[in-house]
Enzyme design. Structure first.
Site, PDB file in Angstrom:
ATOM      1  N   LEU A   1     -12.187   6.639   8.235  1.00 51.76           N
ATOM      2  CA  LEU A   1     -12.353   8.086   8.412  1.00 51.76           C
ATOM      3  C   LEU A   1     -12.973   8.248   9.790  1.00 51.76           C
ATOM      4  O   LEU A   1     -13.995   7.609  10.078  1.00 51.76           O
ATOM      5  CB  LEU A   1     -13.262   8.679   7.335  1.00 51.76           C
ATOM      6  CG  LEU A   1     -13.501  10.198   7.424  1.00 51.76           C
ATOM      7  CD1 LEU A   1     -13.789  10.771   6.030  1.00 51.76           C
ATOM      8  CD2 LEU A   1     -14.642  10.585   8.362  1.00 51.76           C
ATOM      9  N   GLU A   2     -12.356   9.055  10.633  1.00 51.51           N
ATOM     10  CA  GLU A   2     -12.909   9.252  11.973  1.00 51.51           C
ATOM     11  C   GLU A   2     -13.148  10.727  12.260  1.00 51.51           C
ATOM     12  O   GLU A   2     -12.391  11.592  11.823  1.00 51.51           O
ATOM     13  CB  GLU A   2     -11.947   8.697  13.040  1.00 51.51           C
ATOM     14  CG  GLU A   2     -11.952   7.178  13.124  1.00 51.51           C
ATOM     15  CD  GLU A   2     -11.147   6.626  14.299  1.00 51.51           C
ATOM     16  OE1 GLU A   2     -11.275   5.432  14.555  1.00 51.51           O
ATOM     17  OE2 GLU A   2     -10.395   7.391  14.946  1.00 51.51           O
TER      18      GLU A   2
ATOM     19  N   ASP B   1       0.861  -1.190   0.000  1.00 53.76           N
ATOM     20  CA  ASP B   1       0.000   0.000   0.000  1.00 53.76           C
ATOM     21  C   ASP B   1       0.895   1.236   0.000  1.00 53.76           C
ATOM     22  O   ASP B   1       1.144   1.858   1.029  1.00 53.76           O
ATOM     23  CB  ASP B   1      -0.938  -0.007   1.203  1.00 53.76           C
ATOM     24  CG  ASP B   1      -2.095   0.966   0.991  1.00 53.76           C
ATOM     25  OD1 ASP B   1      -2.093   1.690  -0.034  1.00 53.76           O
ATOM     26  OD2 ASP B   1      -2.988   1.006   1.847  1.00 53.76           O
TER      27      ASP B   1
ATOM     28  N   GLY C   1      -0.419  -1.219  15.851  1.00 51.06           N
ATOM     29  CA  GLY C   1       0.014  -2.567  15.479  1.00 51.06           C
ATOM     30  C   GLY C   1      -0.936  -3.589  16.080  1.00 51.06           C
ATOM     31  O   GLY C   1      -1.465  -3.399  17.175  1.00 51.06           O
TER      32      GLY C   1
ATOM     33  N   HIS D   1       3.999   4.524  13.593  1.00 52.34           N
ATOM     34  CA  HIS D   1       2.859   4.888  12.739  1.00 52.34           C
ATOM     35  C   HIS D   1       1.516   4.431  13.281  1.00 52.34           C
ATOM     36  O   HIS D   1       0.492   4.881  12.807  1.00 52.34           O
ATOM     37  CB  HIS D   1       3.065   4.367  11.321  1.00 52.34           C
ATOM     38  CG  HIS D   1       2.622   2.952  11.097  1.00 52.34           C
ATOM     39  ND1 HIS D   1       3.054   1.896  11.863  1.00 52.34           N
ATOM     40  CD2 HIS D   1       1.789   2.409  10.175  1.00 52.34           C
ATOM     41  CE1 HIS D   1       2.500   0.777  11.426  1.00 52.34           C
ATOM     42  NE2 HIS D   1       1.734   1.059  10.408  1.00 52.34           N
ATOM     43  N   GLY D   2       1.487   3.557  14.265  1.00 59.48           N
ATOM     44  CA  GLY D   2       0.189   3.101  14.760  1.00 59.48           C
ATOM     45  C   GLY D   2       0.345   2.153  15.925  1.00 59.48           C
ATOM     46  O   GLY D   2       1.434   2.008  16.487  1.00 59.48           O
TER      47      GLY D   2
ATOM     48  N   SER E   1      -6.812   2.241  17.499  1.00 60.08           N
ATOM     49  CA  SER E   1      -7.939   1.425  17.055  1.00 60.08           C
ATOM     50  C   SER E   1      -9.206   2.254  17.226  1.00 60.08           C
ATOM     51  O   SER E   1      -9.178   3.327  17.827  1.00 60.08           O
ATOM     52  CB  SER E   1      -8.034   0.164  17.896  1.00 60.08           C
ATOM     53  OG  SER E   1      -8.510   0.508  19.176  1.00 60.08           O
ATOM     54  N   MET E   2     -10.339   1.740  16.716  1.00 59.30           N
ATOM     55  CA  MET E   2     -11.555   2.556  16.765  1.00 59.30           C
ATOM     56  C   MET E   2     -12.110   2.714  18.181  1.00 59.30           C
ATOM     57  O   MET E   2     -12.983   3.531  18.394  1.00 59.30           O
ATOM     58  CB  MET E   2     -12.609   1.998  15.816  1.00 59.30           C
ATOM     59  CG  MET E   2     -12.969   0.564  16.021  1.00 59.30           C
ATOM     60  SD  MET E   2     -14.138   0.034  14.747  1.00 59.30           S
ATOM     61  CE  MET E   2     -13.842  -1.716  14.716  1.00 59.30           C
TER      62      MET E   2
END
Lengths: 145, 476
Positions: free
Chosen positions: B205-206, B95, B402, B399-400, B375-376
């Site tokens: 999208l949040e 990606d 994981g 970056h996040g 996470s959401m």
């Protein structure tokens, strides 16, 4: 990692970090490839719910059996993405390092198939094509989702 | 991973000393608990990257590192073309230029809550999300080539976005060197109807609310205040990027031996920077970056349209847009000598410190915004690049969160409906076309994003500015 039977095909998913491993079993290399392709389809939706309404031709080569598998699965990923297809069954023939055949399925119906996640690409991670015992082939790799 | 296998060089810094074919050490930034939770494959893959020709200084792994394809996810490595360096398809990933943008709104949390369902439904209606989704934008071959050369600049010219946004996007919205001529007809075809789509998996999208401010000065500089509402978008270069990655990885795997590159594993497929294949990949991949920049710009435009429909006085200003799957040429000092290096960041965010020339004037005093998705259910973070991030990892950070659990296991543990209901009870509205996808993305399937950013800060990669929690999540 329960194996799933669909006609004569036998496939399973195996865990891999953020992604998913797909594995096919068969009496021949071609059957194992067909089952691995069903496992890839099942990443999106159960193949039992897909109608075999139309077919697309597949013709790929690879420098070795693992690359042939990855190239085959990537050809299916391409058809799913570019043609908005989802597949129910595969029939392939392998001659040396060339695979020809067809994938039968239908256009993705988002309401009916409720596809969970798309495959970005099949990878060489944990890629393996082998006849583990006489007449028992496996074909597997991890797909990036 | 057993920390005993590593040499500890600080509270959040661990080294793998060069052995065998390693040209440089590997350096892992994480606290001990994160190291213990890391897959042993991170050790192996970070060591493998250190074996590649032309690598400079070290192979790095960020606090959220996990098992990837050749490179670990969370891997950073710099290569010098003059020293026989390489570009790796696995070091960028499938990606290409997947990334995050955050937009500041002028709508307060009370107004969002009063219209939360209406806003969630309108965003879900407007932003194409999930497998098989297409947008109303359909491009011809010529249109695709213009997009691939122009990036977010092209999107703005075409009416999807604002000129002022460009200053707040890496590369000012357009990656120079992108060459549409190196992109195959199949990649073209995969992208024709996918501009402005979110994709699936962990993309979202949040609508988020700032709940904590850690650095008041940087937060002011970024325009963030407590209770502030932010729109954050996480997605990448869609089918085009995936197809570029697929095609070039296969070509690199086949050609690497001919280029005299001894690959520790085939997934680490790469090509010499000065080879024809290396140059073609760079041109195609940089065009792929433009696709991602254009895609996020278009989705940002869709978000603006929806907000204007629900709140006629709404204004959305782009804070910043970062990519976390790239290889770019950057100017870095190595042993006192400044040179152009090819910096791979696979699941790692660029984190330029204060004063960096590439930052717009308004952000320069504070450092580059580093946007970290969680996470959401848990939350996200906005960090800022630090003065030390350059020396630590060529100005890179995490970056996040994981994943801590496979999708397979997540499906066994949760049902999509139950996840949606649990989050609704906590005031978070989730919209998705797939309940199985929601189960796979359940908050419990992810690691603790707070621990990841804490480690990034302690390691000197970036400093915490603000924490955000979602109020609305449109899942891909």
């Amino acid at each position: 990692m329960a194996k799933t039977s669909l006609a004569e095909a036998c496939w399973e998913h195996f865990p891999h970090g953020a992604d998913i491993g797909v594995r096919g079993h068969g009496a021949t290399m071609a059957e194992a490839f067909e089952a691995a392709a069903l496992a890839a389809t099942a990443v999106l939706t159960p193949p039992e719910g897909v109608r075999a309404e139309r077919s697309v031709a597949i013709d790929v080569t690879g420098a070795d059996p693992e690359l042939l598998l990855v190239n085959f699965l990537n050809a299916i990923v391409y058809e799913m993405a570019a043609e908005r297809m989802i597949f129910a069954r595969f029939h392939v023939r392998i001659d040396g390092l060339r695979l020809t055949g067809e994938a039968r399925g239908e256009t993705i119906d988002r309401m009916r198939h409720e596809p969970a996640v798309e495959i970005k690409g099949a990878t060489l991670t944990m890629a393996k094509v082998a006849e583990e015992r006489p007449g028992e082939w496996i074909a597997q790799c991890v797909v990036d989702v | 991973m057993d920390p005993g296998r590593l040499t500890q060089a600080g509270a959040c810094e661990w080294h793998i000393e060069p052995t065998g074919k390693m040209n440089v050490p590997a350096v892992l930034y994480a606290d001990e608990e994160l190291i213990r939770g890391m897959d042993d494959k991170v050790f192996e893959q970070a060591s493998n990257v250190a074996m590649l020709p032309g690598i400079v200084r070290a192979s790095y792994a960020m606090p959220d590192a996990h098992w990837g394809y050749g490179f670990p996810i969370g891997g950073v490595a710099a290569f010098d073309a003059a020293a026989g360096g390489v570009v790796s398809g696995g070091g960028v990933g499938f990606d290409i230029s997947c990334g995050v943008r955050s937009m500041l709104t002028n709508i307060d949390a009370d107004r969002i809550r009063a219209h939360q369902r209406e806003l969630a439904d309108a965003l879900f209606e407007k932003v194409p999300a999930g497998v098989g989704s297409t947008s109303a934008i359909h491009l011809t071959d010529e249109g695709l080539d213009e997009m691939l050369a122009g990036g977010a600049e092209w999107a703005v010219r075409s009416g999807w976005g604002e000129m002022r946004d460009l200053d707040r996007i890496e590369e000012r919205g357009r990656m120079r060197g992108g060459n549409p001529g190196y992109i195959s007809p199949r990649a073209h075809k995969r992208q024709r109807h996918e501009m402005g789509t979110l994709g699936s998996g962990n993309h979202y999208l949040e609508v988020q609310q700032v709940t904590e401010i850690h650095d008041a000065e940087a937060a002011r500089g970024f325009g963030l205040s407590p209770e502030h509402i932010v729109v954050t978008i996480h997605c990448g270069s869609r089918g085009l990027g995936h197809q570029i990655g697929t095609e070039f990885l296969a070509e690199m795997a086949a050609e690497a031996p001919k280029q005299g590159i001894d690959l520790p594993e085939r997934e680490l497929a790469c090509a010499r920077l000065d080879s024809d294949l290396g140059k073609r990949y760079l041109g195609a991949m940089w065009a792929g970056i433009n696709c991602a920049l254009a895609n996020r710009e278009i989705i940002g435009h869709f978000a603006r349209e929806v907000f204007a429909q629900v709140f006629p006085d709404a204004e959305l200003d782009l804070l910043y847009d970062v990519s976390h799957n790239t290889c770019k040429i950057e100017w870095h000092a190595v042993d006192g000598v400044e040179k152009d290096l090819f910096i791979h960041r696979k699941g790692a965010t660029r984190a330029f410190g204060p004063g960096h020339d590439d930052l717009p004037a308004a952000l320069k005093p504070f450092g580059q915004p580093v946007l970290i998705g969680g996470s959401m259910g848990t939350g996200s973070h906005i960090l800022a690049g630090t003065a030390t991030s350059e020396a630590k990892a060529f100005s890179s950070a995490c970056h996040g969160a994981g994943r801590r659990m496979s999708r397979h296991q997540a499906l066994k543990n949760w049902k999509g409906r139950q996840v949606v209901d649990d989050l609704a009870e906590r005031g978070i509205i989730v919209r998705s076309h797939t309940s199985r996808g929601i189960a796979e993305e359940a908050p419990g399937a992810y690691k603790d994003v707070d621990a990841v950013v804490d480690a990034a800060e302690k390691a000197g990669l970036a400093r915490k500015v603000a924490r955000l929690v979602p109020l609305i999540c449109i899942k891909g």
